[in-house]
Design a protein around this motif. Structure first.
Motif, PDB file in Angstrom:
ATOM      1  N   LEU A   1       0.751  -1.048   0.055  1.00 59.28           N
ATOM      2  CA  LEU A   1      -0.005   0.011  -0.214  1.00 59.28           C
ATOM      3  C   LEU A   1       0.969   1.258   0.085  1.00 59.28           C
ATOM      4  O   LEU A   1       0.299   2.367  -0.335  1.00 59.28           O
ATOM      5  N   ASP A   2       2.245   1.029   0.161  1.00 54.27           N
ATOM      6  CA  ASP A   2       2.862   2.298   0.190  1.00 54.27           C
ATOM      7  C   ASP A   2       2.931   3.271  -0.865  1.00 54.27           C
ATOM      8  O   ASP A   2       2.880   4.509  -0.476  1.00 54.27           O
ATOM      9  N   GLY A   3       2.734   2.727  -1.991  1.00 54.40           N
ATOM     10  CA  GLY A   3       2.784   3.894  -3.039  1.00 54.40           C
ATOM     11  C   GLY A   3       1.450   4.391  -3.449  1.00 54.40           C
ATOM     12  O   GLY A   3       1.155   5.224  -4.282  1.00 54.40           O
ATOM     13  N   LEU A   4       0.305   3.634  -2.898  1.00 59.30           N
ATOM     14  CA  LEU A   4      -0.981   4.074  -3.128  1.00 59.30           C
ATOM     15  C   LEU A   4      -1.820   5.025  -1.917  1.00 59.30           C
ATOM     16  O   LEU A   4      -2.681   5.435  -2.253  1.00 59.30           O
ATOM     17  N   LEU A   5      -1.189   4.889  -0.700  1.00 59.33           N
ATOM     18  CA  LEU A   5      -1.767   5.861   0.154  1.00 59.33           C
ATOM     19  C   LEU A   5      -0.541   6.689   0.526  1.00 59.33           C
ATOM     20  O   LEU A   5       0.372   6.492   0.536  1.00 59.33           O
ATOM     21  N   PRO A   6      -0.851   8.003   0.870  1.00 58.06           N
ATOM     22  CA  PRO A   6       0.157   9.059   1.415  1.00 58.06           C
ATOM     23  C   PRO A   6       0.841   8.671   2.317  1.00 58.06           C
ATOM     24  O   PRO A   6       0.290   8.033   3.465  1.00 58.06           O
ATOM     25  N   ALA A   7       2.112   8.938   2.523  1.00 62.86           N
ATOM     26  CA  ALA A   7       3.109   8.849   3.717  1.00 62.86           C
ATOM     27  C   ALA A   7       2.502   9.284   5.196  1.00 62.86           C
ATOM     28  O   ALA A   7       2.438   8.795   6.068  1.00 62.86           O
ATOM     29  N   SER A   8       1.656  10.190   5.075  1.00 59.51           N
ATOM     30  CA  SER A   8       1.095  10.795   6.034  1.00 59.51           C
ATOM     31  C   SER A   8      -0.023   9.993   6.790  1.00 59.51           C
ATOM     32  O   SER A   8      -0.260   9.757   7.854  1.00 59.51           O
ATOM     33  N   ALA A   9      -0.875   9.100   5.742  1.00 64.11           N
ATOM     34  CA  ALA A   9      -1.660   8.081   6.426  1.00 64.11           C
ATOM     35  C   ALA A   9      -0.837   7.068   7.534  1.00 64.11           C
ATOM     36  O   ALA A   9      -1.479   6.859   8.358  1.00 64.11           O
ATOM     37  N   PHE A  10       0.142   6.668   6.863  1.00 63.99           N
ATOM     38  CA  PHE A  10       1.039   5.641   7.792  1.00 63.99           C
ATOM     39  C   PHE A  10       1.548   6.422   9.047  1.00 63.99           C
ATOM     40  O   PHE A  10       1.973   5.806  10.045  1.00 63.99           O
ATOM     41  N   ALA A  11       2.090   7.523   8.768  1.00 63.58           N
ATOM     42  CA  ALA A  11       2.517   8.137   9.834  1.00 63.58           C
ATOM     43  C   ALA A  11       1.587   8.515  11.221  1.00 63.58           C
ATOM     44  O   ALA A  11       1.818   8.460  12.308  1.00 63.58           O
ATOM     45  N   ASP A  12       0.243   8.424  10.811  1.00 62.08           N
ATOM     46  CA  ASP A  12      -0.953   8.648  11.818  1.00 62.08           C
ATOM     47  C   ASP A  12      -1.103   7.347  12.584  1.00 62.08           C
ATOM     48  O   ASP A  12      -1.809   7.456  13.585  1.00 62.08           O
ATOM     49  N   ILE A  13      -0.670   6.158  11.960  1.00 64.18           N
ATOM     50  CA  ILE A  13      -0.791   4.935  12.742  1.00 64.18           C
ATOM     51  C   ILE A  13       0.162   4.883  14.114  1.00 64.18           C
ATOM     52  O   ILE A  13       1.189   5.232  14.135  1.00 64.18           O
ATOM     53  N   LYS A  14      -0.416   4.452  15.255  1.00 63.20           N
ATOM     54  CA  LYS A  14       0.329   4.623  16.490  1.00 63.20           C
ATOM     55  C   LYS A  14       1.327   3.609  16.373  1.00 63.20           C
ATOM     56  O   LYS A  14       1.247   2.497  15.691  1.00 63.20           O
ATOM     57  N   ASP A  15       2.264   3.773  17.408  1.00 66.21           N
ATOM     58  CA  ASP A  15       3.816   3.222  17.050  1.00 66.21           C
ATOM     59  C   ASP A  15       3.540   1.661  17.473  1.00 66.21           C
ATOM     60  O   ASP A  15       4.083   0.914  16.542  1.00 66.21           O
ATOM     61  N   ASN A  16       2.771   1.688  18.340  1.00 65.95           N
ATOM     62  CA  ASN A  16       2.476  -0.059  18.965  1.00 65.95           C
ATOM     63  C   ASN A  16       1.725  -0.928  17.827  1.00 65.95           C
ATOM     64  O   ASN A  16       1.699  -1.954  17.945  1.00 65.95           O
ATOM     65  N   VAL A  17       1.187  -0.225  16.959  1.00 67.85           N
ATOM     66  CA  VAL A  17       0.371  -0.931  15.909  1.00 67.85           C
ATOM     67  C   VAL A  17       1.267  -1.236  14.592  1.00 67.85           C
ATOM     68  O   VAL A  17       0.823  -1.978  13.895  1.00 67.85           O
ATOM     69  N   LYS A  18       2.005  -0.029  14.303  1.00 69.40           N
ATOM     70  CA  LYS A  18       2.881  -0.195  13.084  1.00 69.40           C
ATOM     71  C   LYS A  18       3.469  -1.423  12.671  1.00 69.40           C
ATOM     72  O   LYS A  18       3.112  -2.038  11.711  1.00 69.40           O
ATOM     73  N   SER A  19       3.980  -2.280  13.563  1.00 66.50           N
ATOM     74  CA  SER A  19       4.599  -3.527  13.251  1.00 66.50           C
ATOM     75  C   SER A  19       3.348  -4.502  12.888  1.00 66.50           C
ATOM     76  O   SER A  19       3.773  -5.440  12.174  1.00 66.50           O
ATOM     77  N   PHE A  20       2.403  -4.395  13.247  1.00 66.84           N
ATOM     78  CA  PHE A  20       1.230  -5.323  12.887  1.00 66.84           C
ATOM     79  C   PHE A  20       0.811  -5.425  11.627  1.00 66.84           C
ATOM     80  O   PHE A  20       0.518  -6.392  11.039  1.00 66.84           O
ATOM     81  N   VAL A  21       1.066  -4.557  10.685  1.00 63.50           N
ATOM     82  CA  VAL A  21       0.845  -4.219   9.370  1.00 63.50           C
ATOM     83  C   VAL A  21       1.958  -3.977   8.447  1.00 63.50           C
ATOM     84  O   VAL A  21       1.874  -3.948   7.163  1.00 63.50           O
TER      85      VAL A  21
END
Lengths: 459, 324
Positions: A131-151
């Motif tokens: 999904l990295d090229g399809l959603l803006p980086a800001s969308a991933f930056a908004d994910i909480k740190d403890n959940v980032k590794s889940f996806v």
């Protein structure tokens, strides 16, 4: 006709007719084959009235979730004129076979609900779009740190998270606890204390406790307690071998066995672990269930809410900092064969990563029985008194979530083998050491046949 | 037979007492119309052969071909030869499921046939109207959906269900019928028998009515008792029907899926994991491994069921067309 059989011209005509018939049959067969083989393959994305149609399969959850998804999909479809989302609800017990059949026919949905545990395996098999090229980086930056590794697998995002929910929390009836001479303000802290409570609360038709008792539920619902008993799951960290025969797991199986064979829980449960109905209907005094049960109690059994208290599930030795629950939850993913990846990702961005008010409305509908995964949604809910004052969720937030661990991503076969070992011990099919030994052999077999050693995902 | 004999009167049966040369000449004379007959016969069976070819034979051949690959719907399939056959044959769970299927069949088929035979014998003695009423009553379970029967019996087996209520009358503690590795399979065999004995009874009743009453009358005159008549007349003359019921009953019972799927989910501890349930459950796993594994297990189950049918045919030596 038969009397004129010998006439030459007619013979030719007949031969011609026969040839025509065979040609017709052959054409029909070819046409049918083309029609069958042509199903779903070739061509671009499906369009309807100038709009690109994307299919979205949602695994069926609590009723309010279906209502929320439908409302938001309708809102998305009305909000623009280029994409139409075709929303379908699929019951959870038919999900796997329906999805697999669709994948085989190249008709998998463009967007689907995927739980955290399945992301790694699906990504490794090439089923998911990065999904990295399809959603803006800001969308991933908004994910909480403890959940980032889940996806995230190998530094790339293969899913966008929706929620997090701890798998095991203790619910208990304060009125029955007080009536049994126990202190509702001091819930059990060890497994032994829990068994004592369950014994005292088992009276007449009311059982002291309900917890998972069939392999299919035990496979995942016991993950938190597997961590609690041993500090690890029954597989080595590099997935190279089984660790099911570690002696610490014997205590876990003994705990389940005591509850079951002591008659402290229903022996023929009518519903699975995730369903809080037996507790809501007053058939049991305590219940092990996920945080989602708060939503079910508020919605379906509101009278039970005032008589209920929530506590972290007891730890084997009473240490409250040891894990008792895994943090599961759901995401949306885009199929790797989707012909409308950009549009599918656009829908996910709109629904899960866009206006924080949309996801805030979801958590409100859930009775705040699930946890947010985005900082901006937390900010949107900061002014909502219900979100912050719920006594159940406060206990879960403060005492369960901080010690929760991510769900494992190894194949389900392994989880099921260990769940079967617990069930075997509970129902007296095998002794505890024999049940663990059998699970050990089966897990090693899965590791060997599926070539799992060294394939554990890196985040 | 008498009718057939009179029809052949005046012309010798083909080949009987004829010289080889004459047979050849008559064969030549009959060849043209016979060829036409053959064409008509082939045309008549052609639609079924084509349909079987497209929907049974070709998928079967293609399945065998696919079973030699590790199938992925997203990556190129990987040729692995007979590796999955080895995996399935090595799997204790696969053989356990075959045993569960056979055990279920052993519980359901003989019991169902004995009950059906008793009921059919009873109905045979009844007058027309009462017999019709009994036939309808007995056939009713056969039209009940397996899903409905499963739900019905699941409720009956609950702790506070009717079965445990009967046990409570004799001061017996409730039994967790569907959650006990010992009792779960017999518990799901009961609705299995209930659903199947309607059709079995009707088939056996038809076969019983086909036995000439004169056989029983002469046996009675010779002083044969009930059991002698049963042993020397009824059972031998029902042999082909019983063989049909045993073979079809066994192959259907071993393939049972609905009851364990709805009532026990294959549990507890795999105690009701019949072969089809096991294969279905393997297929539900989302890994590419599971796809090839369940496909190979299905093909091996096909071989196992064929072997069971052959064994039954051998054990019960079938007489060809025993005519009353």
């Amino acid at each position: 006709m038969w009397t004129r059989f010998g006439d030459e011209p007619l013979k030719e005509e007949k031969v011609h007719k026969r040839r025509s018939t065979w040609a017709l049959v052959a054409s029909a067969v070819v046409a049918a084959s083309l029609a069958l083989s042509g199903c779903g393959s070739g061509g671009g994305a499906k369009t309807e009235g100038g709009k690109t149609v994307i299919t979205f399969w949602q695994q069926k959850f609590e009723d309010y979730q279906q209502a929320w998804f439908k409302k938001e999909v309708d809102a998305f479809n009305a909000s623009q004129s280029k994409v139409k989302v075709d929303y379908q609800v699929v019951p959870s017990d038919t999900w796997a076979q329906k999805l697999k059949a669709a994948q085989a026919a190249n008709k998998a949905p463009d967007v689907q609900t995927t739980n955290y545990g399945n992301i790694a395996a699906a990504a490794a098999n090439g089923e998911l779009t990065e999904l990295d090229g399809l959603l803006p980086a800001s969308a991933f930056a908004d994910i909480k740190d403890n959940v980032k590794s889940f996806v995230t697998i190998g530094g790339k995002h293969y899913a966008y998270p929706m929620l997090v929910e701890p798998s095991t929390v203790l619910y208990y009836r304060t009125d029955l606890v007080a009536a049994a001479g126990l202190d509702p303000k001091s819930p059990p802290k060890t497994w032994d204390e829990l068994i004592q409570w369950a014994t005292k609360l088992t009276k007449g038709n009311v059982k002291g406790m309900t917890i998972a008792s069939v392999a299919a539920d035990l496979g995942w619902a016991s993950w938190g307690l597997q961590y609690n008993a041993c500090g690890h799951l029954p597989v080595a960290d590099d997935w190279s071998k089984s660790t099911a025969t570690d002696p610490c797991f014997q205590k876990l199986l003994q705990f389940y066995k005591t509850l079951y064979q002591g008659g402290l829980m229903p022996k023929t449960p009518k519903v699975g672990y995730a369903d809080a109905s037996p507790y809501g209907q007053g058939q049991v005094a305590m219940m092990a269930d996920g945080s989602w049960a708060v939503g079910q109690l508020k919605e379906t059994f509101p009278a039970m809410v005032a008589k209920t208290a929530v506590a972290p599930f007891p730890s084997m030795d009473g240490d409250p900092t040891k894990t008792t629950a895994t943090l599961g939850g759901w995401t949306l993913t885009v199929d790797a064969k989707s012909k409308a990846k950009t549009q599918a990702a656009g829908f996910i961005q709109w629904l899960l990563a866009g206006d924080p008010a949309i996801m805030a409305s979801f958590f409100k509908a859930s009775g705040f029985s699930k946890y947010t995964v985005r900082t901006s949604v937390d900010q949107a809910l900061s002014g909502n008194t219900d979100a912050n004052s719920d006594p159940f969720m406060k206990v879960i937030s403060d005492k369960v979530v901080p010690y929760g661990k991510q769900e494992p991503s190894y194949p389900w076969d392994i989880a099921l083998d260990f769940g079967t070992a617990i069930e075997g011990a509970m129902k007296g099919n095998l002794s505890i050491p024999d049940a663990l030994k059998k699970a050990d052999g089966q897990i090693n077999d899965v590791i060997k046949k599926q070539s799992l050693a060294g394939t554990e995902p890196t985040h | 037979m008498a009718l057939l004999e009179s029809a052949h009167e005046g012309q010798p049966p083909a080949g009987a007492g004829t010289e080889p040369g004459r047979r050849t000449r008559s064969g030549r004379r009959a060849s043209a119309p016979r060829r036409q007959d053959n064409v008509t016969a082939y045309l008549m069976i052609a639609p079924m052969v084509i349909l079987l070819g497209i929907f049974v034979m070709w998928p079967l051949v293609y399945s065998v071909y696919l079973s030699t690959f590790k199938i992925s719907f997203y990556k190129a399939p990987q040729f692995v030869g007979a590796q999955f056959y080895q995996y399935v044959l090595e799997s204790s769970d696969f053989w356990h499921s075959i045993w569960i299927g056979l055990y279920y069949a052993l519980l359901v088929v003989p019991t169902g046939i004995v009950i059906a035979l008793l009921l059919a014998s009873f109905i045979k003695t009844l007058s027309g109207r009462v017999a019709a009423f009994m036939k309808v009553t007995i056939y009713l379970p056969a039209v009940v959906s397996t899903v409905i029967a499963s739900v019905l019996f699941t409720f009956m087996y609950q702790d506070e269900g009717v079965v445990n209520w009967f046990l409570s009358l004799v001061n017996h503690a409730p039994v967790a019928w569907l959650n006990s590795p010992r009792w779960a399979l017999p518990a799901i065999a009961v609705p299995g028998i209930w659903l199947g004995f309607g059709i079995t009874t009707l088939i056996l009743l038809a076969a019983l009515l086909d036995i000439p009453e004169s056989y029983y009358e002469s046996a009675k005159l010779d002083g044969a008792g009930f059991f002698q008549r049963l042993w020397y007349i009824t059972i031998p003359l029902l042999k082909n029907v019983l063989l049909y019921l045993v073979v079809t009953g066994f192959t259907l019972a071993v393939q049972m899926l609905d009851l364990p799927l709805i009532m026990t989910n294959g549990g507890p501890v795999g105690a009701t994991s019949t072969p089809n349930y096991y294969i279905f459950n393997s297929f539900r796993d989302l890994t590419p491994y599971a796809t090839s594994y369940s496909l190979t297990a299905s093909l091996l189950l096909f071989a196992v069921l064929g072997t069971i049918s052959i064994v039954i045919f051998r054990l019960i030596k079938s007489d060809k067309a025993v005519d009353g």
